[in-house]
Design a protein around this motif. Structure first.
Motif, PDB file in Angstrom:
ATOM      1  N   PHE A 240       0.820  -1.208   0.000  1.00 27.38           N
ATOM      2  CA  PHE A 240       0.000   0.000   0.000  1.00 27.38           C
ATOM      3  C   PHE A 240       0.860   1.266   0.000  1.00 27.38           C
ATOM      4  O   PHE A 240       0.501   2.283  -0.591  1.00 27.38           O
ATOM      5  N   PHE A 241       2.020   1.210   0.650  1.00 30.75           N
ATOM      6  CA  PHE A 241       2.849   2.401   0.804  1.00 30.75           C
ATOM      7  C   PHE A 241       3.999   2.459  -0.197  1.00 30.75           C
ATOM      8  O   PHE A 241       4.910   3.270  -0.052  1.00 30.75           O
ATOM      9  N   ASP A 242       3.965   1.612  -1.216  1.00 28.06           N
ATOM     10  CA  ASP A 242       5.056   1.587  -2.192  1.00 28.06           C
ATOM     11  C   ASP A 242       5.243   2.925  -2.887  1.00 28.06           C
ATOM     12  O   ASP A 242       6.370   3.304  -3.226  1.00 28.06           O
ATOM     13  N   ASN A 243       4.154   3.655  -3.144  1.00 26.92           N
ATOM     14  CA  ASN A 243       4.242   4.921  -3.871  1.00 26.92           C
ATOM     15  C   ASN A 243       3.929   6.120  -2.981  1.00 26.92           C
ATOM     16  O   ASN A 243       3.392   7.123  -3.436  1.00 26.92           O
ATOM     17  N   VAL A 244       4.285   6.000  -1.694  1.00 27.69           N
ATOM     18  CA  VAL A 244       3.956   7.050  -0.730  1.00 27.69           C
ATOM     19  C   VAL A 244       5.197   7.442   0.063  1.00 27.69           C
ATOM     20  O   VAL A 244       6.004   6.592   0.431  1.00 27.69           O
ATOM     21  N   ILE A 245       5.345   8.730   0.307  1.00 29.42           N
ATOM     22  CA  ILE A 245       6.270   9.225   1.325  1.00 29.42           C
ATOM     23  C   ILE A 245       5.422   9.527   2.557  1.00 29.42           C
ATOM     24  O   ILE A 245       4.514  10.354   2.495  1.00 29.42           O
ATOM     25  N   GLY A 246       5.668   8.862   3.644  1.00 27.39           N
ATOM     26  CA  GLY A 246       4.886   9.099   4.849  1.00 27.39           C
ATOM     27  C   GLY A 246       3.723   8.145   5.004  1.00 27.39           C
ATOM     28  O   GLY A 246       3.826   6.959   4.688  1.00 27.39           O
ATOM     29  N   VAL A 247       2.573   8.674   5.432  1.00 27.96           N
ATOM     30  CA  VAL A 247       1.442   7.815   5.791  1.00 27.96           C
ATOM     31  C   VAL A 247       0.127   8.222   5.139  1.00 27.96           C
ATOM     32  O   VAL A 247      -0.865   7.498   5.279  1.00 27.96           O
ATOM     33  N   SER A 248       0.070   9.355   4.466  1.00 25.93           N
ATOM     34  CA  SER A 248      -1.199   9.872   3.953  1.00 25.93           C
ATOM     35  C   SER A 248      -1.500   9.348   2.559  1.00 25.93           C
ATOM     36  O   SER A 248      -0.787   9.663   1.592  1.00 25.93           O
ATOM     37  N   LYS A 249      -2.574   8.550   2.465  1.00 28.67           N
ATOM     38  CA  LYS A 249      -3.007   8.029   1.170  1.00 28.67           C
ATOM     39  C   LYS A 249      -4.399   7.451   1.328  1.00 28.67           C
ATOM     40  O   LYS A 249      -4.709   6.824   2.340  1.00 28.67           O
ATOM     41  N   ASN A 250      -5.245   7.659   0.316  1.00 27.49           N
ATOM     42  CA  ASN A 250      -6.587   7.080   0.319  1.00 27.49           C
ATOM     43  C   ASN A 250      -6.579   5.743  -0.409  1.00 27.49           C
ATOM     44  O   ASN A 250      -5.699   5.455  -1.215  1.00 27.49           O
ATOM     45  N   PHE A 294      16.044  15.600 -10.716  1.00 31.23           N
ATOM     46  CA  PHE A 294      15.609  14.266 -10.322  1.00 31.23           C
ATOM     47  C   PHE A 294      14.124  14.096 -10.602  1.00 31.23           C
ATOM     48  O   PHE A 294      13.405  15.073 -10.863  1.00 31.23           O
ATOM     49  N   GLN A 295      13.683  12.864 -10.487  1.00 30.82           N
ATOM     50  CA  GLN A 295      12.265  12.560 -10.666  1.00 30.82           C
ATOM     51  C   GLN A 295      11.857  11.439  -9.724  1.00 30.82           C
ATOM     52  O   GLN A 295      12.591  10.476  -9.527  1.00 30.82           O
ATOM     53  N   ILE A 296      10.686  11.606  -9.098  1.00 32.85           N
ATOM     54  CA  ILE A 296      10.099  10.541  -8.295  1.00 32.85           C
ATOM     55  C   ILE A 296       8.636  10.389  -8.703  1.00 32.85           C
ATOM     56  O   ILE A 296       8.039  11.315  -9.274  1.00 32.85           O
ATOM     57  N   GLU A 297       8.065   9.234  -8.447  1.00 33.67           N
ATOM     58  CA  GLU A 297       6.644   8.995  -8.724  1.00 33.67           C
ATOM     59  C   GLU A 297       5.969   8.584  -7.432  1.00 33.67           C
ATOM     60  O   GLU A 297       6.130   7.449  -6.972  1.00 33.67           O
ATOM     61  N   VAL A 298       5.245   9.536  -6.842  1.00 29.37           N
ATOM     62  CA  VAL A 298       4.613   9.315  -5.543  1.00 29.37           C
ATOM     63  C   VAL A 298       3.247   9.991  -5.497  1.00 29.37           C
ATOM     64  O   VAL A 298       2.933  10.860  -6.316  1.00 29.37           O
ATOM     65  N   VAL A 299       2.459   9.585  -4.519  1.00 26.64           N
ATOM     66  CA  VAL A 299       1.211  10.280  -4.226  1.00 26.64           C
ATOM     67  C   VAL A 299       1.546  11.624  -3.587  1.00 26.64           C
ATOM     68  O   VAL A 299       2.396  11.699  -2.690  1.00 26.64           O
ATOM     69  N   ILE A 300       0.934  12.682  -4.059  1.00 25.78           N
ATOM     70  CA  ILE A 300       1.182  14.002  -3.480  1.00 25.78           C
ATOM     71  C   ILE A 300       0.435  14.108  -2.154  1.00 25.78           C
ATOM     72  O   ILE A 300      -0.787  13.976  -2.103  1.00 25.78           O
ATOM     73  N   ASN A 301       1.170  14.337  -1.085  1.00 27.76           N
ATOM     74  CA  ASN A 301       0.558  14.471   0.235  1.00 27.76           C
ATOM     75  C   ASN A 301       1.362  15.454   1.080  1.00 27.76           C
ATOM     76  O   ASN A 301       2.402  15.986   0.640  1.00 27.76           O
ATOM     77  N   PHE A 302       0.909  15.671   2.301  1.00 25.61           N
ATOM     78  CA  PHE A 302       1.564  16.633   3.188  1.00 25.61           C
ATOM     79  C   PHE A 302       2.999  16.226   3.488  1.00 25.61           C
ATOM     80  O   PHE A 302       3.911  17.060   3.535  1.00 25.61           O
ATOM     81  N   GLU A 303       3.220  14.925   3.708  1.00 19.83           N
ATOM     82  CA  GLU A 303       4.557  14.461   4.061  1.00 19.83           C
ATOM     83  C   GLU A 303       5.550  14.687   2.925  1.00 19.83           C
ATOM     84  O   GLU A 303       6.713  15.022   3.159  1.00 19.83           O
ATOM     85  N   MET A 304       5.082  14.545   1.679  1.00 18.79           N
ATOM     86  CA  MET A 304       5.970  14.803   0.550  1.00 18.79           C
ATOM     87  C   MET A 304       6.412  16.262   0.545  1.00 18.79           C
ATOM     88  O   MET A 304       7.597  16.574   0.381  1.00 18.79           O
TER      89      MET A 304
END
Length: 342
Positions: A240-250, A294-304
């Motif tokens: 679930f957290f593979d594409n997340v920095i931190g903990v915020s994701k729906n 650089f480039q990353i692919e993540v969910v945009i959230n507060f922690e990012m």
């Protein structure tokens, strides 16, 4: 090849037998003793073969496990230690053994907030005592971030137990934005740590919406005994957290975005050696000033955003435009705070 648990039981059994000088031990005797030990300790009804014990004796004689056991055959059929004082349990620890054990103990102590690992406490203490005797006391070489007085840590053990036993919970929770606590009926799935704060992940009863609740904001927890536990198939704790920095994701609607950013020479060196996210790629490097894109692919959230802000002026998001706009607004507000006289 590392010894497994059953092999270790056999080694200790053979060692116990050969240390007993008041009995003469044949190979068949050692086979019987090993079979009995495995039956009593592991419930194994299938006996040990002669070939297995012969292999164990050869392994104990070798230096592969560091034993170098002085096992000899006398009168053409009996086994014993040529050194009557030898035992594998009395072997001195090498300096490398001590170093490895010390760091293992240091890491195990980080689990002390979980009662489920409480049985390890006595083992850890005995190991620490053994190490203290073996070497002179020294200051820790490795230090781990921890906040021992952080509110909510006492909930770790009961929540771990509730998740393991699939219990539905009634959680009284008060976020920083709420003036009064609210109750969530939650099907708990996971405990996750991020920057020394712990979060409980679970879905609400009924609509199965995913929530993450900071443990330091939980007021109380009780078990909802009248409700059956439900697992949400859309929540995969492993990925679930593979594409997340931190903990915020729906669960739904949180799609990763391609974030392109520039970093100056100094910050590029840090970012190369410690990527912001496993998806990070180096797009280009300026040979004149050492800056990189650089480039990353993540969910945009507060922690990012908070991670990007931690680099200050050394990092700039280039795309997408919504991330650029958010960072510009936040940094302008931060600059305005410093322009306001205190």
């Amino acid at each position: 090849m590392p010894a497994n648990k059953n092999a270790l039981i056999r080694y200790k059994t053979i060692d116990r037998c050969l240390s007993n000088r008041f009995r003469r031990w044949t190979l068949e005797d050692l086979v019987d003793e090993c079979s009995m030990a495995l039956r009593e300790m592991e419930g194994m009804t299938k006996g040990v073969s002669v070939r297995t014990v012969q292999g164990d004796i050869q392994m104990m004689r070798s230096d592969k496990l560091g034993y170098n056991a002085p096992i000899e055959v006398y009168d053409l059929k009996y086994y014993r230690y040529s050194d009557p004082d030898y035992t594998i349990t009395g072997m001195p620890l090498s300096s490398n053994d001590v170093d490895v054990l010390q760091e293992a103990v240091d890491m195990l102590q980080q689990l002390q907030d979980f009662d489920q690992f409480g049985e390890m406490a006595d083992v850890i203490n005995r190991l620490q005592d053994k190490l203290s005797v073996t070497r002179q006391e020294r200051s820790p070489i490795v230090h781990y971030d921890s906040v021992p007085d952080l509110r909510g840590l006492k909930l770790l053990s009961p929540l771990y137990d509730h998740i393991a036993h699939h219990r539905v919970l009634r959680v009284i929770y008060q976020s920083f934005r709420q003036s009064e606590p609210v109750e969530y009926v939650l099907h708990p799935y996971l405990l996750k740590e991020f920057r020394n704060r712990w979060f409980l992940f679970g879905c609400t009863d009924g609509d199965m919406r995913l929530f993450n609740l900071a443990l330091d904001r939980i007021v109380g927890v009780t078990v909802a005994k009248d409700l059956a536990f439900c697992q949400n198939p859309d929540f995969d704790a492993e990925h679930f957290f593979d594409n997340v920095i931190g903990v915020s994701k729906n669960l739904k609607g949180s799609h990763p975005r391609r974030i392109k950013f520039w970093a100056d020479r100094e910050q590029s060196n840090y970012i190369k050696t410690k990527p912001m996210h496993p998806s990070q790629r180096l797009i280009s490097e300026n040979p004149d000033d050492g800056s990189c894109i650089f480039q990353i692919e993540v969910v945009i959230n507060f922690e990012m955003y908070s991670v990007f802000m931690s680099y200050g002026a050394g990092v700039k998001i280039l795309s997408p435009s919504l991330a650029v706009t958010y960072m510009r607004e936040q940094l302008n507000l931060a600059a305005a705070n410093y322009n306001t006289p205190t």
